[in-house]
Design a protein around this motif. Structure first.
Motif, PDB file in Angstrom:
ATOM      1  N   THR A  17       0.808  -1.230   0.087  1.00 36.28           N
ATOM      2  CA  THR A  17       0.117  -0.079  -0.118  1.00 36.28           C
ATOM      3  C   THR A  17       0.823   1.143  -0.048  1.00 36.28           C
ATOM      4  O   THR A  17       2.159   1.242   0.424  1.00 36.28           O
ATOM      5  CB  THR A  17      -0.957   0.103   1.381  1.00 36.28           C
ATOM      6  OG1 THR A  17      -0.078   0.313   2.254  1.00 36.28           O
ATOM      7  CG2 THR A  17      -1.643  -1.283   1.366  1.00 36.28           C
ATOM      8  N   PRO A  18       0.402   2.387  -0.382  1.00 37.13           N
ATOM      9  CA  PRO A  18       1.218   3.722  -0.214  1.00 37.13           C
ATOM     10  C   PRO A  18       1.797   3.755   0.940  1.00 37.13           C
ATOM     11  O   PRO A  18       2.889   4.291   1.005  1.00 37.13           O
ATOM     12  CB  PRO A  18       0.132   4.734  -0.597  1.00 37.13           C
ATOM     13  CG  PRO A  18      -0.815   4.182  -1.677  1.00 37.13           C
ATOM     14  CD  PRO A  18      -0.974   2.663  -1.010  1.00 37.13           C
ATOM     15  N   PHE A  38       4.201  10.960  -3.058  1.00 37.63           N
ATOM     16  CA  PHE A  38       3.960  11.096  -4.437  1.00 37.63           C
ATOM     17  C   PHE A  38       4.219   9.759  -5.295  1.00 37.63           C
ATOM     18  O   PHE A  38       3.448   9.259  -6.089  1.00 37.63           O
ATOM     19  CB  PHE A  38       4.405  12.187  -5.187  1.00 37.63           C
ATOM     20  CG  PHE A  38       3.738  13.368  -5.290  1.00 37.63           C
ATOM     21  CD1 PHE A  38       3.314  13.956  -4.202  1.00 37.63           C
ATOM     22  CD2 PHE A  38       3.336  14.152  -6.309  1.00 37.63           C
ATOM     23  CE1 PHE A  38       2.642  15.461  -4.195  1.00 37.63           C
ATOM     24  CE2 PHE A  38       2.850  15.237  -6.696  1.00 37.63           C
ATOM     25  CZ  PHE A  38       2.411  15.958  -5.266  1.00 37.63           C
ATOM     26  N   VAL A  39       5.462   9.234  -5.098  1.00 41.44           N
ATOM     27  CA  VAL A  39       5.833   8.114  -5.822  1.00 41.44           C
ATOM     28  C   VAL A  39       5.169   6.731  -5.386  1.00 41.44           C
ATOM     29  O   VAL A  39       4.977   6.003  -6.248  1.00 41.44           O
ATOM     30  CB  VAL A  39       7.338   7.861  -5.663  1.00 41.44           C
ATOM     31  CG1 VAL A  39       8.259   8.901  -6.184  1.00 41.44           C
ATOM     32  CG2 VAL A  39       8.007   7.759  -4.240  1.00 41.44           C
ATOM     33  N   ALA A  40       4.760   6.855  -4.091  1.00 41.51           N
ATOM     34  CA  ALA A  40       4.065   5.836  -3.592  1.00 41.51           C
ATOM     35  C   ALA A  40       2.566   5.400  -4.004  1.00 41.51           C
ATOM     36  O   ALA A  40       2.411   4.409  -4.532  1.00 41.51           O
ATOM     37  CB  ALA A  40       3.817   5.877  -1.931  1.00 41.51           C
ATOM     38  N   VAL A  41       2.050   6.766  -4.667  1.00 41.31           N
ATOM     39  CA  VAL A  41       0.754   6.768  -5.160  1.00 41.31           C
ATOM     40  C   VAL A  41       1.048   6.294  -6.735  1.00 41.31           C
ATOM     41  O   VAL A  41       0.163   5.521  -7.201  1.00 41.31           O
ATOM     42  CB  VAL A  41       0.299   8.006  -5.008  1.00 41.31           C
ATOM     43  CG1 VAL A  41      -1.048   8.180  -5.884  1.00 41.31           C
ATOM     44  CG2 VAL A  41      -0.412   8.348  -3.632  1.00 41.31           C
ATOM     45  N   ALA A  42       2.173   6.690  -7.164  1.00 45.76           N
ATOM     46  CA  ALA A  42       2.320   6.278  -8.653  1.00 45.76           C
ATOM     47  C   ALA A  42       2.615   5.086  -8.741  1.00 45.76           C
ATOM     48  O   ALA A  42       2.390   4.143  -9.664  1.00 45.76           O
ATOM     49  CB  ALA A  42       3.570   7.194  -9.119  1.00 45.76           C
ATOM     50  N   LEU A  43       3.191   4.234  -7.856  1.00 42.65           N
ATOM     51  CA  LEU A  43       3.575   2.880  -7.991  1.00 42.65           C
ATOM     52  C   LEU A  43       2.159   2.022  -7.671  1.00 42.65           C
ATOM     53  O   LEU A  43       1.805   0.943  -8.236  1.00 42.65           O
ATOM     54  CB  LEU A  43       4.507   2.341  -6.619  1.00 42.65           C
ATOM     55  CG  LEU A  43       5.025   1.113  -6.615  1.00 42.65           C
ATOM     56  CD1 LEU A  43       5.715   0.722  -7.942  1.00 42.65           C
ATOM     57  CD2 LEU A  43       5.768   0.770  -5.332  1.00 42.65           C
ATOM     58  N   ARG A  44       1.391   2.617  -6.779  1.00 40.94           N
ATOM     59  CA  ARG A  44       0.161   1.835  -6.376  1.00 40.94           C
ATOM     60  C   ARG A  44      -0.770   1.928  -7.560  1.00 40.94           C
ATOM     61  O   ARG A  44      -1.439   0.933  -7.966  1.00 40.94           O
ATOM     62  CB  ARG A  44      -0.648   2.510  -5.353  1.00 40.94           C
ATOM     63  CG  ARG A  44      -1.718   1.617  -4.609  1.00 40.94           C
ATOM     64  CD  ARG A  44      -1.579   0.418  -4.258  1.00 40.94           C
ATOM     65  NE  ARG A  44      -2.670  -0.381  -3.542  1.00 40.94           N
ATOM     66  CZ  ARG A  44      -2.643  -1.595  -2.929  1.00 40.94           C
ATOM     67  NH1 ARG A  44      -1.423  -2.172  -2.781  1.00 40.94           N
ATOM     68  NH2 ARG A  44      -3.594  -2.039  -2.336  1.00 40.94           N
ATOM     69  N   ASN A  45      -0.751   3.130  -8.217  1.00 39.04           N
ATOM     70  CA  ASN A  45      -1.725   3.250  -9.449  1.00 39.04           C
ATOM     71  C   ASN A  45      -1.454   2.340 -10.718  1.00 39.04           C
ATOM     72  O   ASN A  45      -2.180   1.796 -11.368  1.00 39.04           O
ATOM     73  CB  ASN A  45      -1.689   4.834 -10.067  1.00 39.04           C
ATOM     74  CG  ASN A  45      -2.395   5.587  -9.086  1.00 39.04           C
ATOM     75  OD1 ASN A  45      -3.261   5.178  -8.657  1.00 39.04           O
ATOM     76  ND2 ASN A  45      -2.009   6.880  -9.256  1.00 39.04           N
TER      77      ASN A  45
END
Length: 504
Positions: A17-18, A38-45
């Protein structure tokens, strides 16, 4: 919702998870929480996109990120750790090494080819790890053949390649680029393609082997498994596989390398004899056998899928190709041309590689730069629009430096304690010493060029220079680094107002 196949999930790591991504990044990077989010959300997306129905999936493009902040604040480290975390193909490039089409230098499409090479090697290593057990018996037989030539009862394959002849150098005898004309004689009909005597040299035939030789071979097999022959020297033939690259770019070195690779490919590669121990030969033979049984087409297909679905390209120093105010001399014109060349890559296009055509539509691009001279608005508008997410990283403070020195898994204090521990020196850092070094780092960064956490490397080396030089004389001792020790080693720097003259 359509069911997602296992093939479509390749390269996408599930379960993070983010919040978990941020926690894992915190183990190595201090601060910069906004950039981590930002990068955590990009990875999750990316994981979310794979779960979408097929008709929607291709419409969801990655949200590229532009990181803005001074050098040494953690931009590159965030991207590098993120790629390691998700086992994604990752490539870091410098925007300044690319030139506009028509100029001498590397073209921007080479970044995609380099990323594909990273993905191919990553998948190949994973696949070969699963094949190692299968290669065990093959390596053992090869070692026995080296130790007891002729004991296997097999004739060697003929290495002769009929019909291939190397002619003269097409570039001239004194040219630095060597390229020969290769003549391939094709038989007139299929009956002539394989003559009876050629067939005998190609096939491996069993020859009768005496019982004594069989017993000796089995005895050597037992010794080999027991490790009694590890230091025995054998002569091994090493075949170097030809590396064929793309004919791209105006660089003479690239052209020469491509021509050399073509020659080696058509001639079957190069071989050389090498004397090695059985222990060394085992590793060489393992790699050779792994190369033989690895399905390169399967590796290329999986690598292509992984690069297209989860590849990450980190473009550093992107601010150096921005033109301040939108005008300038010839150098600025070239920089704007690089931006125009990068634009279709970021937008999504097809790039030819030696493993096939790679589509860049779903590759995540992370741009980074200090933007101390130019601003993000100095990039051409089309390129700005392709980096919709912008995050400004904060300059590091004294408290950040204290945490960087002690908290991360790869903290500098832990590194130096481990390094000197190899010499038998027990090194300990007092809290006040850490605080003093953090203060000096912040002070110098404020007075001179702000190079962020990289300043700590110079300070640590200055403090421990004498001890590192004479560590062998202090074996068995416990040395404590306190504030007084730091001031003594940096006395000239502490007393001088112009600190940047001494710490670069």
């Amino acid at each position: 919702m359509n069911e997602v196949t296992e093939t479509e999930k390749k390269g996408i790591v599930e379960g993070f998870t983010p919040k978990e991504v941020v926690e894992k990044l915190d183990n190595y990077i201090i601060g910069q929480n906004k950039a981590k989010r930002f990068v955590a959300v990009a990875l999750r997306n990316r994981q979310r996109r794979i779960e979408l129905p097929e008709e929607i999936r291709d419409e969801v493009a990655p949200k590229n990120i532009l990181m803005i902040g001074p050098t040494g604040c953690g931009k590159t480290e965030i991207a590098r750790r993120l790629a390691k975390l998700c086992s994604a193909p990752f490539l870091k490039v410098e925007a300044t090494k690319y030139t506009e089409v028509g100029y001498v230098g590397r073209d921007v499409e080479s970044m995609v080819r380099d990323l594909m090479a990273v993905g191919f090697n990553m998948v190949k290593a994973e696949m070969q790890e699963t094949l190692k057990e299968k290669c065990g018996p093959m390596v053992e037989e090869d070692l026995l053949d080296l130790l007891l030539p002729g004991s296997s009862g097999k004739k060697k394959k003929s290495e002769k390649k009929n019909g291939i002849k190397m002619m003269h150098n097409i570039f001239g005898e004194n040219s630095p680029v060597q390229g020969g004309v290769i003549r391939i004689d094709i038989p007139k009909n299929l009956e002539e393609e394989k003559l009876p005597e050629e067939a005998e040299s190609i096939e491996e035939e069993n020859e009768p082997v005496g019982e004594d030789m069989k017993e000796t071979r089995e005895k050597f097999r037992v010794w080999l498994r027991e490790g009694k022959l590890e230091d025995r020297v054998v002569e091994l033939t090493i075949r170097q596989q030809p590396q064929m690259g793309m004919f791209a770019g105006g660089n003479m070195e690239d052209l020469e390398q491509s021509i050399t690779g073509l020659q080696e490919m058509l001639s079957g590669g190069t071989t050389r004899r090498k004397s090695v121990t059985v222990k060394e030969a085992r590793e060489i033979l393992l790699q050779q056998n792994l190369e033989k049984i690895t399905d390169r087409d399967k590796v290329a297909d999986e690598a292509k899928h992984r690069v297209e679905q989860s590849g990450i390209i980190f473009i550093d120093e992107i601010d150096k190709i921005a033109t301040k105010g939108g005008d300038g001399g010839r150098a600025e014109v070239s920089r704007e041309g690089v931006q125009r060349d990068i634009l279709p890559i970021v937008e999504g296009c097809d790039v030819n590689t030696k493993w096939g055509v790679v589509n860049t539509t779903h590759i995540l691009f992370i741009g980074a730069g200090a933007f101390s001279v130019s601003a993000p608005s100095d990039l051409i508008p089309e390129l700005q629009g392709r980096f919709p997410l912008r995050v400004e990283l904060e300059a590091l403070t004294k408290d950040d430096f204290k945490r960087i020195l002690t908290e991360p898994k790869n903290a500098l204090v832990k590194q130096y304690e481990a390094l000197l521990g190899t010499e038998g020196v027990t090194l300990k850092f007092a809290p006040e010493a850490v605080e003093r070094m953090a203060f000096i780092a912040e002070d110098v960064n404020s007075r001179a060029e702000n190079i962020g956490a990289r300043r700590l490397h110079t300070i640590m080396e200055s403090v421990l220079e004498d001890l590192s030089f004479s560590a062998d004389e202090h074996a068995g001792e416990t040395i404590t680094i306190d504030e007084k020790y730091v001031d003594e080693r940096l006395s000239d720097i502490v007393q001088d107002q112009n600190l940047e003259r001494y710490i670069l």
